[in-house]
Design a protein around this motif. Structure first.
Motif, PDB file in Angstrom:
ATOM      1  N   ASP A  61      15.462  20.279   4.449  1.00 42.11           N
ATOM      2  CA  ASP A  61      14.410  21.013   5.145  1.00 42.11           C
ATOM      3  C   ASP A  61      13.596  21.790   4.117  1.00 42.11           C
ATOM      4  O   ASP A  61      14.050  22.783   3.556  1.00 42.11           O
ATOM      5  CB  ASP A  61      15.035  21.966   6.165  1.00 42.11           C
ATOM      6  CG  ASP A  61      13.992  22.640   7.048  1.00 42.11           C
ATOM      7  OD1 ASP A  61      12.855  22.816   6.594  1.00 42.11           O
ATOM      8  OD2 ASP A  61      14.329  22.990   8.189  1.00 42.11           O
ATOM      9  N   ILE A  62      12.358  21.334   3.861  1.00 35.60           N
ATOM     10  CA  ILE A  62      11.527  21.967   2.846  1.00 35.60           C
ATOM     11  C   ILE A  62      11.147  23.382   3.251  1.00 35.60           C
ATOM     12  O   ILE A  62      11.064  24.284   2.408  1.00 35.60           O
ATOM     13  CB  ILE A  62      10.272  21.102   2.581  1.00 35.60           C
ATOM     14  CG1 ILE A  62      10.695  19.805   1.884  1.00 35.60           C
ATOM     15  CG2 ILE A  62       9.260  21.857   1.735  1.00 35.60           C
ATOM     16  CD1 ILE A  62       9.555  18.873   1.566  1.00 35.60           C
TER      17      ILE A  62
ATOM     18  N   GLY B 265       0.836  -1.191   0.000  1.00 35.34           N
ATOM     19  CA  GLY B 265       0.000   0.000   0.000  1.00 35.34           C
ATOM     20  C   GLY B 265       0.872   1.243   0.000  1.00 35.34           C
ATOM     21  O   GLY B 265       1.861   1.321   0.739  1.00 35.34           O
ATOM     22  N   LEU B 266       0.524   2.197  -0.850  1.00 36.30           N
ATOM     23  CA  LEU B 266       1.241   3.475  -0.913  1.00 36.30           C
ATOM     24  C   LEU B 266       0.453   4.505  -0.130  1.00 36.30           C
ATOM     25  O   LEU B 266      -0.738   4.714  -0.375  1.00 36.30           O
ATOM     26  CB  LEU B 266       1.387   3.922  -2.366  1.00 36.30           C
ATOM     27  CG  LEU B 266       2.038   5.289  -2.602  1.00 36.30           C
ATOM     28  CD1 LEU B 266       3.501   5.282  -2.147  1.00 36.30           C
ATOM     29  CD2 LEU B 266       1.930   5.690  -4.067  1.00 36.30           C
ATOM     30  N   VAL B 267       1.109   5.159   0.828  1.00 40.14           N
ATOM     31  CA  VAL B 267       0.468   6.173   1.667  1.00 40.14           C
ATOM     32  C   VAL B 267       1.158   7.505   1.415  1.00 40.14           C
ATOM     33  O   VAL B 267       2.367   7.646   1.661  1.00 40.14           O
ATOM     34  CB  VAL B 267       0.556   5.799   3.163  1.00 40.14           C
ATOM     35  CG1 VAL B 267      -0.113   6.881   4.014  1.00 40.14           C
ATOM     36  CG2 VAL B 267      -0.097   4.445   3.421  1.00 40.14           C
ATOM     37  N   LEU B 268       0.391   8.482   0.929  1.00 41.42           N
ATOM     38  CA  LEU B 268       0.933   9.803   0.605  1.00 41.42           C
ATOM     39  C   LEU B 268       0.344  10.832   1.558  1.00 41.42           C
ATOM     40  O   LEU B 268      -0.869  11.023   1.611  1.00 41.42           O
ATOM     41  CB  LEU B 268       0.599  10.162  -0.850  1.00 41.42           C
ATOM     42  CG  LEU B 268       1.153   9.190  -1.909  1.00 41.42           C
ATOM     43  CD1 LEU B 268       0.654   9.573  -3.295  1.00 41.42           C
ATOM     44  CD2 LEU B 268       2.674   9.156  -1.872  1.00 41.42           C
ATOM     45  N   SER B 269       1.199  11.496   2.307  1.00 40.00           N
ATOM     46  CA  SER B 269       0.751  12.459   3.314  1.00 40.00           C
ATOM     47  C   SER B 269       0.427  13.801   2.683  1.00 40.00           C
ATOM     48  O   SER B 269       0.651  14.021   1.485  1.00 40.00           O
ATOM     49  CB  SER B 269       1.827  12.640   4.387  1.00 40.00           C
ATOM     50  OG  SER B 269       2.938  13.337   3.854  1.00 40.00           O
ATOM     51  N   GLY B 270      -0.096  14.728   3.495  1.00 45.70           N
ATOM     52  CA  GLY B 270      -0.469  16.050   3.007  1.00 45.70           C
ATOM     53  C   GLY B 270       0.666  17.046   3.113  1.00 45.70           C
ATOM     54  O   GLY B 270       1.755  16.732   3.598  1.00 45.70           O
ATOM     55  N   GLY B 271       0.388  18.286   2.640  1.00 45.98           N
ATOM     56  CA  GLY B 271       1.409  19.312   2.761  1.00 45.98           C
ATOM     57  C   GLY B 271       1.381  20.388   1.705  1.00 45.98           C
ATOM     58  O   GLY B 271       2.403  21.024   1.453  1.00 45.98           O
ATOM     59  N   GLY B 272       0.242  20.627   1.055  1.00 47.92           N
ATOM     60  CA  GLY B 272       0.158  21.710   0.079  1.00 47.92           C
ATOM     61  C   GLY B 272       1.186  21.553  -1.024  1.00 47.92           C
ATOM     62  O   GLY B 272       1.348  20.475  -1.608  1.00 47.92           O
ATOM     63  N   ALA B 273       1.924  22.630  -1.321  1.00 46.95           N
ATOM     64  CA  ALA B 273       2.920  22.600  -2.395  1.00 46.95           C
ATOM     65  C   ALA B 273       4.034  21.600  -2.133  1.00 46.95           C
ATOM     66  O   ALA B 273       4.754  21.199  -3.058  1.00 46.95           O
ATOM     67  CB  ALA B 273       3.499  23.999  -2.596  1.00 46.95           C
ATOM     68  N   ARG B 274       4.186  21.164  -0.888  1.00 46.88           N
ATOM     69  CA  ARG B 274       5.200  20.157  -0.567  1.00 46.88           C
ATOM     70  C   ARG B 274       4.936  18.840  -1.299  1.00 46.88           C
ATOM     71  O   ARG B 274       5.813  17.980  -1.393  1.00 46.88           O
ATOM     72  CB  ARG B 274       5.215  19.888   0.943  1.00 46.88           C
ATOM     73  CG  ARG B 274       5.736  21.044   1.793  1.00 46.88           C
ATOM     74  CD  ARG B 274       5.555  20.743   3.263  1.00 46.88           C
ATOM     75  NE  ARG B 274       6.103  21.786   4.134  1.00 46.88           N
ATOM     76  CZ  ARG B 274       7.031  21.573   5.069  1.00 46.88           C
ATOM     77  NH1 ARG B 274       7.522  20.359   5.251  1.00 46.88           N
ATOM     78  NH2 ARG B 274       7.470  22.562   5.823  1.00 46.88           N
ATOM     79  N   GLY B 275       3.708  18.672  -1.808  1.00 48.58           N
ATOM     80  CA  GLY B 275       3.377  17.451  -2.534  1.00 48.58           C
ATOM     81  C   GLY B 275       4.272  17.203  -3.729  1.00 48.58           C
ATOM     82  O   GLY B 275       4.367  16.069  -4.224  1.00 48.58           O
ATOM     83  N   ALA B 276       4.958  18.245  -4.217  1.00 46.75           N
ATOM     84  CA  ALA B 276       5.884  18.073  -5.335  1.00 46.75           C
ATOM     85  C   ALA B 276       7.005  17.105  -4.982  1.00 46.75           C
ATOM     86  O   ALA B 276       7.535  16.401  -5.856  1.00 46.75           O
ATOM     87  CB  ALA B 276       6.462  19.435  -5.735  1.00 46.75           C
TER      88      ALA B 276
END
Length: 389
Positions: A321-322, A19-30
């Motif tokens: 550090d994003i 299973g692939l789990v992708l967290s949130g974060g606005g523009a950090r999704g890049a």
């Protein structure tokens, strides 16, 4: 601490359902797009066509999860196109950036804050108008292909999470061609759905900044809110291994603060956003690691009688550090956003807030590059994990 953390699974005699789990974060999704591009290249070299039969996401991760689910019949192409999407995105494709729209939004908030007590109807809903994002998602994600990929066996299930503002429950919207059982826990439950633009918009609706989204009979907001178990949907849908892609560097790689000055509102809001959008994944990962450790002490012939099961995992996190990367590009924000944020603190103090709203090709390009490099640096771990070795 390495940005890649593994449960060091024992060799498996069967093909694992990852299973692939992708967290949130606005523009950090890049960053996730870069990681997936790296994984796609690793899979191509190893002859793995589609490594993730179960895909789940929340907030910006819901955008990436849905995009991937709609195109997973060609995983390599899907990852390449996702990178193109993130490296060409601009703020005006996410929210309206003109001064007139921002002025109206600001006036509504000012009206509610000053003389709102005299009116039954409240005017303000959000700081930004995200109607461009709905149009962008509808044009870029072929939602009808999700069902086709489910029917063709390229995908087992997709789930995206949003928070119901009516009852404050976290809702996991699930789409699958199989009769997967739904679940209900304290403050969270699942619901079958044909996932479309409103579901993704709801999951990605950053509180205060983005407006609530109408889905069915209720209004929903960012799925990270009250999402106490972000790993749960993938496990409920049958994953026995999880690959989790977060968008915050491990604490062990973060240097100590260099200032003892009293925090500005910008820094306080940045901490609040991090707590709302990022902390739940870290906490749930720690919980799963503890459960795995406890189960390893239980004799194998006894484990089958337990409700808990061991779930092996690979946790991918940024090596950089994003927030720091975003702070260096504060001037790339639209004028409207700079005006809103600039009055709350310096660009350095506002770096965490900036990282969520900086939909900018330069910033997103840097995140994609970082994600790709992190994935390729962890190539051996990723390949071993996907093969169940």
């Amino acid at each position: 601490m390495s940005p890649i953390t593994s449960s060091n699974p024992a060799p498996s005699s069967k093909t694992p359902r990852v299973g692939l789990v992708l967290s949130g974060g606005g523009a950090r999704g890049a960053y996730q797009a870069g990681v997936l591009k790296g994984i796609a290249e690793i899979c191509k070299e190893a002859g793995i066509r589609q490594p993730f039969p179960i895909i789940t996401g929340v907030s910006a991760g819901a955008i990436n999860a849905t995009y991937l689910a709609a195109r997973c019949d060609n995983f390599e192409e899907a990852a390449d196109n996702m990178v193109k999407m993130w490296t060409t995105i601009t703020a005006d494709r996410v929210f309206k950036t003109d001064a007139l729209t921002a002025g109206r939004s600001g006036l509504k908030f000012l009206t509610d804050a000053t003389i709102g007590a005299f009116y039954r109807k409240k005017f303000a809903r959000s700081l930004l108008d995200t109607s461009p994002l709905a149009d962008f998602l509808s044009k870029n994600i072929p939602f009808e292909r999700i069902d086709q990929n489910l029917q063709d066996g390229h995908l087992h299930a997709l789930a995206v999470t949003a928070m119901n503002y009516s009852n404050s429950n976290s809702i996991n919207f699930v789409q699958s061609a199989h009769d997967v059982p739904m679940w209900e826990r304290s403050r969270r439950r699942s619901e079958k759905a044909w996932i479309s633009t409103p579901h993704v918009m709801a999951s990605a609706a950053l509180p205060l900044f983005f407006p609530p989204v109408h889905v069915g009979d209720d209004h929903y907001g960012d799925g990270c809110l009250r999402n106490t178990a972000p790993l749960s949907p993938a496990i409920h849908l049958g994953a026995d291994r999880l690959m989790v892609v977060s968008v915050r560097r491990p604490d062990g790689l973060t240097p100590p603060p260099t200032t003892v000055l009293e925090p500005t509102i910008a820094r306080v809001l940045g901490v609040i956003l991090n707590a709302l959008l990022l902390d739940a994944v870290d906490v749930d990962m720690e919980r799963m690691a503890r459960v795995n450790q406890t189960l390893s002490l239980v004799p194998e012939d006894t484990r089958s009688n337990l409700e808990l099961k061991k779930v092996d995992y690979l946790w991918l996190r940024p090596s950089q550090d994003i927030g720091h990367l975003a702070g260096d590009l504060f001037e790339n924000l639209p004028k409207v956003i700079k005006y809103l944020i600039g009055g709350l603190g310096s660009s350095k103090e506002a770096s965490e807030m900036t990282s969520y709203l900086l939909f900018d090709p330069i910033f997103c390009g840097r995140l994609v590059k970082t994600g790709y490099e992190d994935a390729m640096n962890g190539k051996d771990s990723i390949l071993a994990f996907l093969k169940g070795a």
